[in-house]
Design a protein around this motif. Structure first.
Motif, PDB file in Angstrom:
ATOM      1  N   GLY A   1       0.787  -1.228   0.000  1.00  0.00           N
ATOM      2  CA  GLY A   1       0.000   0.000   0.000  1.00  0.00           C
ATOM      3  C   GLY A   1       0.817   1.275   0.000  1.00  0.00           C
ATOM      4  O   GLY A   1       0.290   2.351   0.274  1.00  0.00           O
ATOM      5  N   ARG A   2       2.116   1.159  -0.311  1.00  0.00           N
ATOM      6  CA  ARG A   2       2.993   2.315  -0.172  1.00  0.00           C
ATOM      7  C   ARG A   2       3.767   2.555  -1.470  1.00  0.00           C
ATOM      8  O   ARG A   2       4.307   1.613  -2.057  1.00  0.00           O
ATOM      9  N   TYR A   3       3.825   3.808  -1.896  1.00  0.00           N
ATOM     10  CA  TYR A   3       4.499   4.177  -3.143  1.00  0.00           C
ATOM     11  C   TYR A   3       5.357   5.405  -2.890  1.00  0.00           C
ATOM     12  O   TYR A   3       4.911   6.345  -2.228  1.00  0.00           O
ATOM     13  N   ARG A   4       6.571   5.376  -3.437  1.00  0.00           N
ATOM     14  CA  ARG A   4       7.424   6.563  -3.386  1.00  0.00           C
ATOM     15  C   ARG A   4       7.248   7.310  -4.693  1.00  0.00           C
ATOM     16  O   ARG A   4       7.204   6.684  -5.754  1.00  0.00           O
ATOM     17  N   GLY A   5       7.151   8.626  -4.617  1.00  0.00           N
ATOM     18  CA  GLY A   5       6.913   9.396  -5.827  1.00  0.00           C
ATOM     19  C   GLY A   5       7.798  10.612  -5.943  1.00  0.00           C
ATOM     20  O   GLY A   5       8.313  11.128  -4.943  1.00  0.00           O
ATOM     21  N   THR A   6       7.971  11.060  -7.200  1.00  0.00           N
ATOM     22  CA  THR A   6       8.585  12.359  -7.449  1.00  0.00           C
ATOM     23  C   THR A   6       7.706  13.097  -8.441  1.00  0.00           C
ATOM     24  O   THR A   6       7.060  12.479  -9.305  1.00  0.00           O
ATOM     25  N   ILE A   7       7.676  14.428  -8.289  1.00  0.00           N
ATOM     26  CA  ILE A   7       6.898  15.261  -9.205  1.00  0.00           C
ATOM     27  C   ILE A   7       7.556  16.627  -9.266  1.00  0.00           C
ATOM     28  O   ILE A   7       8.171  17.062  -8.288  1.00  0.00           O
ATOM     29  N   GLU A   8       7.418  17.280 -10.419  1.00  0.00           N
ATOM     30  CA  GLU A   8       8.049  18.590 -10.577  1.00  0.00           C
ATOM     31  C   GLU A   8       6.999  19.626 -10.972  1.00  0.00           C
ATOM     32  O   GLU A   8       6.160  19.364 -11.834  1.00  0.00           O
ATOM     33  N   PHE A   9       7.039  20.785 -10.296  1.00  0.00           N
ATOM     34  CA  PHE A   9       6.106  21.873 -10.596  1.00  0.00           C
ATOM     35  C   PHE A   9       6.883  23.106 -11.057  1.00  0.00           C
ATOM     36  O   PHE A   9       7.777  23.569 -10.352  1.00  0.00           O
ATOM     37  N   PRO A  10       6.528  23.667 -12.218  1.00  0.00           N
ATOM     38  CA  PRO A  10       7.243  24.846 -12.712  1.00  0.00           C
ATOM     39  C   PRO A  10       6.866  26.140 -11.984  1.00  0.00           C
ATOM     40  O   PRO A  10       7.565  27.138 -12.124  1.00  0.00           O
ATOM     41  N   ASP A  11       5.745  26.138 -11.252  1.00  0.00           N
ATOM     42  CA  ASP A  11       5.362  27.360 -10.541  1.00  0.00           C
ATOM     43  C   ASP A  11       4.509  26.998  -9.324  1.00  0.00           C
ATOM     44  O   ASP A  11       4.169  25.843  -9.109  1.00  0.00           O
ATOM     45  N   ARG A  12       4.180  28.034  -8.557  1.00  0.00           N
ATOM     46  CA  ARG A  12       3.312  27.833  -7.398  1.00  0.00           C
ATOM     47  C   ARG A  12       1.862  27.834  -7.834  1.00  0.00           C
ATOM     48  O   ARG A  12       1.572  28.100  -8.998  1.00  0.00           O
ATOM     49  N   GLY A  13       0.982  27.574  -6.877  1.00  0.00           N
ATOM     50  CA  GLY A  13      -0.450  27.619  -7.166  1.00  0.00           C
ATOM     51  C   GLY A  13      -1.109  26.300  -6.817  1.00  0.00           C
ATOM     52  O   GLY A  13      -0.443  25.279  -6.665  1.00  0.00           O
ATOM     53  N   THR A  14      -2.428  26.354  -6.682  1.00  0.00           N
ATOM     54  CA  THR A  14      -3.165  25.170  -6.250  1.00  0.00           C
ATOM     55  C   THR A  14      -3.336  24.175  -7.387  1.00  0.00           C
ATOM     56  O   THR A  14      -3.770  24.549  -8.480  1.00  0.00           O
ATOM     57  N   ARG A  15      -2.990  22.936  -7.122  1.00  0.00           N
ATOM     58  CA  ARG A  15      -3.131  21.858  -8.096  1.00  0.00           C
ATOM     59  C   ARG A  15      -4.366  21.021  -7.798  1.00  0.00           C
ATOM     60  O   ARG A  15      -4.626  20.689  -6.637  1.00  0.00           O
ATOM     61  N   GLN A  16      -5.092  20.649  -8.851  1.00  0.00           N
ATOM     62  CA  GLN A  16      -6.122  19.624  -8.739  1.00  0.00           C
ATOM     63  C   GLN A  16      -5.412  18.288  -8.936  1.00  0.00           C
ATOM     64  O   GLN A  16      -4.781  18.067  -9.973  1.00  0.00           O
TER      65      GLN A  16
END
Ligand SMILES: [Cu+2]
Length: 136
Positions: free
Chosen positions: A100-115
């Motif tokens: 039930g466990r996953y390691r993740g990476t993600i990259e965001f180019p700017d700030r702000g609320t994500r859906q």
């Protein structure tokens, strides 16, 4: 020479303890989402997503008994609507890391609320859920 070796070994051991401490205990929730079948917890060391590259842990527990849920194939995608532009989308790279466990990476180019949309498909069910997370 020998003294140098001992200092190096000691530092190495301390570094390993540090790594284990972070993986086990120092996780703060970014968001907890309850669904009918599973509870999804998104967490990392700071309890926040920030602009740039982020690493995190995504955990699934069964709603009924709170035990890790085997949800099989999982995806996490994000989208941010911006005026006059196509939505900015970015998806996470996820690696299974125990039940039930996953390691993740993600990259965001700017700030702000994500859906955020999380989907899963495995022996303990198939589903998806949406929630929002600020990128600070
Ligand atoms: Cu944006």
């Amino acid at each position: 020479m020998l003294k140098g070796l001992i200092v190096t070994l000691t530092l190495g051991a301390l570094t390993m303890v540090g790594v284990f401490t972070v993986t086990a205990a120092d996780m703060k929730p970014i968001h907890t989402q309850k669904t009918k079948d599973v509870t999804v917890t998104l967490q990392n060391e700071s309890g926040q997503w920030k602009e740039g590259k982020n690493s995190f842990v995504l955990e699934f527990t069964a709603a009924q008994d709170k035990k890790p849920a085997d949800v099989g194939k999982v995806s996490l995608n994000t989208s941010m609507g911006m005026p006059g532009m196509a939505p900015m989308v970015s998806g996470a790279t996820l690696t299974p890391d125990g039940p039930g466990r996953y390691r993740g990476t993600i990259e965001f180019p700017d700030r702000g609320t994500r859906q955020v949309t999380v989907t899963w498909d495995g022996p303990e069910g198939k589903g998806s859920t949406k929630f929002s997370v600020p990128v600070r």
